[in-house]
Structures are given as C-alpha cells and as structure tokens.
Design a protein around this motif. Sequence first.
Motif, PDB file in Angstrom:
ATOM      1  N   LEU A 248       0.831  -1.204   0.000  1.00 11.62           N
ATOM      2  CA  LEU A 248       0.000   0.000   0.000  1.00 11.62           C
ATOM      3  C   LEU A 248       0.864   1.252   0.000  1.00 11.62           C
ATOM      4  O   LEU A 248       0.586   2.218  -0.734  1.00 11.62           O
ATOM      5  N   PHE A 249       1.921   1.254   0.783  1.00  6.58           N
ATOM      6  CA  PHE A 249       2.838   2.392   0.835  1.00  6.58           C
ATOM      7  C   PHE A 249       3.434   2.662  -0.550  1.00  6.58           C
ATOM      8  O   PHE A 249       3.507   3.816  -1.008  1.00  6.58           O
ATOM      9  N   GLY A 250       3.833   1.592  -1.250  1.00  4.79           N
ATOM     10  CA  GLY A 250       4.392   1.759  -2.586  1.00  4.79           C
ATOM     11  C   GLY A 250       3.386   2.348  -3.555  1.00  4.79           C
ATOM     12  O   GLY A 250       3.721   3.212  -4.381  1.00  4.79           O
ATOM     13  N   ARG A 251       2.139   1.909  -3.485  1.00  5.42           N
ATOM     14  CA  ARG A 251       1.095   2.449  -4.364  1.00  5.42           C
ATOM     15  C   ARG A 251       0.895   3.935  -4.117  1.00  5.42           C
ATOM     16  O   ARG A 251       0.693   4.706  -5.057  1.00  5.42           O
ATOM     17  N   ILE A 252       0.935   4.317  -2.835  1.00  4.62           N
ATOM     18  CA  ILE A 252       0.753   5.734  -2.516  1.00  4.62           C
ATOM     19  C   ILE A 252       1.903   6.558  -3.075  1.00  4.62           C
ATOM     20  O   ILE A 252       1.702   7.620  -3.688  1.00  4.62           O
ATOM     21  N   LEU A 253       3.126   6.083  -2.901  1.00  6.33           N
ATOM     22  CA  LEU A 253       4.293   6.813  -3.407  1.00  6.33           C
ATOM     23  C   LEU A 253       4.259   6.940  -4.931  1.00  6.33           C
ATOM     24  O   LEU A 253       4.689   7.955  -5.491  1.00  6.33           O
TER      25      LEU A 253
END
Length: 265
Positions: A248-253
């Motif tokens: 999820l963190f990667g998608r946000i970035l």
Amino acid sequence: MFPDNLSFNILGPLAVWSAEGPLPLGPARQRAVLSALLLAPGQVIGTERLTEAIWPAGPPGNVVASLHSYVSHLRRQLEPDGPPRGRNRVLRRESQGYLLAVQAERVDACRFEGQLRAGRRLLRAGRYPEACRALEESLALWRGAPYAELGDYEPAVREATRLEELRLMTWEALWEAELAWGRDNGTVVAELAALSARYPTRERLGWLLMVALCEVGRQAEAVRVYHRIRRALAQELGVDPGRELRALFGRILRDEFVGRVCVLH
C-alpha cells in the motif's frame, strides 16, 4: 428448563438481568463465583478451580462453607421461585463441582462472537450496510473490561485477552465495511486515528487508516502513518512492516492508489 428471562453480562462489570431489571449479586467474592462459572457456561467447574479463582492468595479455613454460602445466595437471586428442596435449574451442584446451566445466547460474550462471525460473513459477501449493522451491534455489547471480578486469575486473564483481541478485530472489520460502503470517511479517519494511536504496532489498523486518509485526499498524512508504524514495529518488535502494508505504501508513493478496500479472507 432454564428460565428464559435471564441475561448474563461479562463484557464489563458483571451483571445479570431478569425481566424486572438487574439482579443484586452480592459482595465481591460472591460475584467472583458467578464470574468463574461464566468462564465455562454449561460445564462443571470443580471446587478446586473455584477456590483458586476466588481466593488467589489462599483459601480460608472454612472454604467449603464459604463457597456453599455464596452459591446459596446466588441461587436465591437467579431462581427466586425455585422449590426449597428441589433441584436447581440454573446453578446446580454436581458430583465434581458446580454448573451454571445457561445457554450461549444468554451470555453477552457468546452473542458478541456470534455477531462478529455474522458481520465478517456479510463483509466478505460485499453486503456492507448489513455488515456494519451486525458489527456495531456486537460492539454495543461491551461496557468495559471482561472478568474484572477475577483479578489476576490466569484462565480469566487469558479469556479476557482473547475477547479483547476479538474486539479489535471487530473494529477493524467495521471500519473496513464503512470504507467499502463509502459513507462518512472523515469520521472513519478520526476513529481509526484514535485506535491506531492506542495500538501503534497493529498493522491492519494502520493499513485501514492509510486507505481512509487517501480516500479524503490526505496522502502525505498516510505516508507519515506508514513511517510511524515502521518505527514502532522496529522499536517494539524488531521487525519491518508486512507485505500488505508495504505494498500500500508503494502504491501511494507511485500515485497509484485506487480507493478500494480488500476485504478479509
């Protein structure tokens, strides 16, 4: 047949309700007797286990008489119309100890677990409004810490810990259903932020909070939440965030966030 007007409540201070209202349950040790029996409703609890639960520092010399007195007083409250010499239907003496003959649906903890299971089934089926109602009803049964009358009695502590874990799972399922339903995400953010602050290493709460923040356009705050959880996990447990949270963190970035909550399996 068991009286159908009694309700036993242990998700908070011990309480028993009849059709007329709450029953007086007497002094602390008498209440502890009933709490110990409610650890295993419908099962015989030996006098040794009851003694350990009620007198953790060691029983008095007249332990048998004291226990019998507490049970007798409880019987008069639970079954005031019972025959003087007849067999009690609710709180019974058996050859190996005592038994509280209560159906699961009469104990709030059992109803809570049933509602949680129903809510999770509805969530998995995509029936979000119904899931929210079931999960809210299960949480509404809670009034405080379970089995507080039994102090540090280990079986009660274990059961209270298990129930508190299920309560957290219920909150997580509720906010997942709320997000998927697309109701008031601002309220969801506030509630999740408070819970996540209380349980900083609980990744599912953090995941839901990050999703909720992105839903209302607060991606920068979602990134900060991730780093806060990462630090807490490293400091308290010596581990990194799990795969789901990292993804999820990667998608946000990458600005790939699409606000769709993945339901529990």
